[in-house]
Design a protein around this motif. Structure first.
Motif, mmCIF file in Angstrom:
data_model
loop_
_atom_site.group_PDB
_atom_site.id
_atom_site.type_symbol
_atom_site.label_atom_id
_atom_site.label_comp_id
_atom_site.label_asym_id
_atom_site.label_seq_id
_atom_site.Cartn_x
_atom_site.Cartn_y
_atom_site.Cartn_z
ATOM 1 N N CYS A 12 0.818 -1.217 0.000
ATOM 2 C CA CYS A 12 0.000 0.000 0.000
ATOM 3 C C CYS A 12 0.851 1.266 0.000
ATOM 4 O O CYS A 12 0.307 2.373 -0.100
ATOM 5 N N TYR A 13 2.169 1.120 0.106
ATOM 6 C CA TYR A 13 3.048 2.291 0.109
ATOM 7 C C TYR A 13 3.566 2.524 -1.311
ATOM 8 O O TYR A 13 4.658 2.108 -1.678
ATOM 9 N N ARG B 271 19.691 9.769 10.944
ATOM 10 C CA ARG B 271 19.625 8.628 11.851
ATOM 11 C C ARG B 271 18.371 8.602 12.717
ATOM 12 O O ARG B 271 18.087 7.592 13.361
ATOM 13 N N PHE B 272 17.614 9.704 12.765
ATOM 14 C CA PHE B 272 16.440 9.766 13.627
ATOM 15 C C PHE B 272 15.234 10.280 12.853
ATOM 16 O O PHE B 272 15.330 11.270 12.122
ATOM 17 N N LEU B 273 14.108 9.596 13.007
ATOM 18 C CA LEU B 273 12.806 10.071 12.552
ATOM 19 C C LEU B 273 11.851 9.911 13.728
ATOM 20 O O LEU B 273 11.612 8.789 14.188
ATOM 21 N N VAL B 274 11.328 11.017 14.235
ATOM 22 C CA VAL B 274 10.524 10.997 15.456
ATOM 23 C C VAL B 274 9.176 11.648 15.189
ATOM 24 O O VAL B 274 9.110 12.766 14.668
ATOM 25 N N GLN B 275 8.120 10.952 15.532
ATOM 26 C CA GLN B 275 6.774 11.509 15.393
ATOM 27 C C GLN B 275 6.531 12.552 16.469
ATOM 28 O O GLN B 275 6.774 12.321 17.655
ATOM 29 N N THR C 283 6.449 5.358 9.432
ATOM 30 C CA THR C 283 5.246 5.092 8.655
ATOM 31 C C THR C 283 4.091 5.907 9.201
ATOM 32 O O THR C 283 3.992 6.163 10.399
ATOM 33 N N HIS C 284 3.202 6.304 8.286
ATOM 34 C CA HIS C 284 2.036 7.109 8.661
ATOM 35 C C HIS C 284 0.847 6.647 7.842
ATOM 36 O O HIS C 284 0.955 6.429 6.634
ATOM 37 N N GLU D 64 -4.708 4.985 1.491
ATOM 38 C CA GLU D 64 -3.666 5.996 1.371
ATOM 39 C C GLU D 64 -2.692 5.870 2.535
ATOM 40 O O GLU D 64 -2.915 6.375 3.617
ATOM 41 N N HIS D 65 -1.611 5.163 2.311
ATOM 42 C CA HIS D 65 -0.576 5.000 3.323
ATOM 43 C C HIS D 65 0.725 5.555 2.768
ATOM 44 O O HIS D 65 0.980 5.518 1.579
#
Length: 428
Positions: free
Chosen positions: A32-33, A47-51, A409-410, A417-418
């Motif tokens: 779905c992506y 190195r970082f992905l933060v919600q 991921t969102h 719709e992903h």
């Protein structure tokens, strides 16, 4: 699926790995992506992905910058610039007072400085500099309205960045990971040990004290996570995975992961000398509260804590080491690797009897305590359990020319719709 290739993917791993790892064609109906967007801003390794919230996330890495993005449009909202060296820790922090609720970001860097930022305006609200060592991890304790920073010492800070208390020097290797436990306890990894700290809070002062040293790992601990209210887990460089009780910190399960090897001259046991350490190193653990997915060398395994057994595994999930993995809300597994790919896996039930698998894969709850470690090399057995699954490749997201360190991921309100936002070795 829309595929945008930045460059030729490097040749990673052995020839055996490259042959064993699966390939998938352009037709990926279960993926779905399918929307790919390039977010430009960083000029070094991310190195970082933060919600931050449902609409924003932050990225940071070796260029010392922190960028805040709109998760739906990919628009760059604010830039946070203060650090002169690579970012070593990043976390979101929501603090509420009588006036308003502040959505903030806490950053730490190799420049031995920590900052508190307003995520809405990008304003730097607080700064602490000239720390004794670089901060390697940050843990927010929302119920106490404080946060902890780990490096060569463990420090407790209030919302105004005022130091409340700290421990003595924790040796040169320092604290690399922190996990919140019940009753104001915190678990911290220091090389091969997990140290349990007690945070004592009174009306006048706060103190923190190391009360237990858990020394059951035989090699450096690479990852530490909270599984649920009852369990937390740790994984080491030589493939050890331990599940711990969150209240009394006793071992609930111990196992050394041994990938299956063919019999040689009638031998029925797997000898550790036949495998390289890197092939079984635990790079990452993730849990949804019931299942644990682990990145083990270039492979993956999924363990069910309620069934108390491994439910799926794949020795060669990527061409090179898996760096990060997660369980998606729809039950799928997603992983990324040094080979530059992000892959989606579907758990598909297997009929019984299942294919033979060594109890050394993750025979949790079958070997309890330190004594079991000495006998962890066991004979191959047939897993006669229900619920076994295979990990089938259903999506391959190609868009990076270098190692993918992490992804975020969102999911939108519409199930079709992903989006997945992936960090490249260089964010272009």
């Amino acid at each position: 699926m829309l595929r945008w290739i930045l460059g030729t993917r490097g040749s990673h791993g052995s020839a055996e790995n490259r042959c064993a790892a699966l390939c998938i064609g352009e037709e990926q109906p279960k993926n779905c992506y399918t929307e790919l967007q390039v977010l430009r801003g960083h000029f070094d390794i991310v190195r970082f992905l933060v919600q931050i919230d449902d609409f924003r996330f932050a990225s940071a890495g070796d260029d010392g910058m922190v960028l805040v993005w709109n998760v739906e449009t990919g628009e760059r909202l604010v830039e946070l610039r203060a650090h002169t060296q690579q970012i070593t820790a990043l976390t979101a922090y929501t603090c509420t007072n009588s006036e308003k609720t502040l959505t903030a970001l806490i950053t730490a860097s190799s420049d031995r400085m920590m900052c508190l930022w307003d995520a809405d305006t990008g304003q730097r609200l607080r700064t602490v500099s000239n720390l004794q060592s670089s901060v390697k991890c940050v843990l927010v304790l929302h119920h106490l309205d404080v946060f902890l920073s780990g490096g060569n010492e463990l420090c407790v800070w209030n919302r105004d960045f005022q130091l409340q208390c700290k421990t003595v020097h924790c040796r040169d290797s320092g604290i690399t990971a922190l996990v919140d436990l019940p009753k104001c306890y915190v678990a911290a990894t220091i090389d091969k040990e997990i140290v349990i700290f007690k945070l004592n809070v009174s009306e006048t002062e706060m103190s923190i004290l190391a009360i237990r040293h858990l020394t059951d790992h035989q090699d450096t601990i690479r990852t530490l996570i909270r599984v649920n209210d009852d369990l937390f887990a740790s994984g080491s460089h030589i493939g050890e995975v331990i599940l711990w009780d969150t209240l009394d910190w006793t071992i609930q399960a111990y196992e050394r992961i041994l990938w299956e090897e063919p019999d040689r001259e009638g031998q029925s046991e797997i000898k550790m000398g036949q495998q390289k350490r890197s092939e079984a190193s635990i790079q990452h653990l993730h849990s949804d509260g019931e299942r644990i997915v682990a990145a083990v060398g270039s492979g993956l395994f999924v363990y069910n804590t309620k069934m108390k057994t491994v439910v799926a595994y794949r020795k060669f999930a990527h061409d090179s080491d898996v760096l990060y993995t997660t369980l998606l809300h729809n039950g799928q597994v997603m992983s990324c690797s040094e080979d530059g790919s992000v892959r989606i896996w579907e758990l598909q039930e297997l009929p019984l009897p299942a294919e033979p698998a060594s109890s050394g894969f993750f025979g949790l709850f079958s070997t309890i305590g330190r004594s079991s470690k000495q006998g962890s090399v066991q004979s191959k057995k047939l897993l006669e359990v229900s619920g076994l699954c295979s990990l089938e490749l259903v999506g391959d997201l190609i868009g990076h020319s270098g190692a993918v360190q992490v992804f975020y991921t969102h999911s939108t309100n519409k199930p079709e719709e992903h989006r997945t936002l992936r960090s490249n070795t260089y964010w272009l």
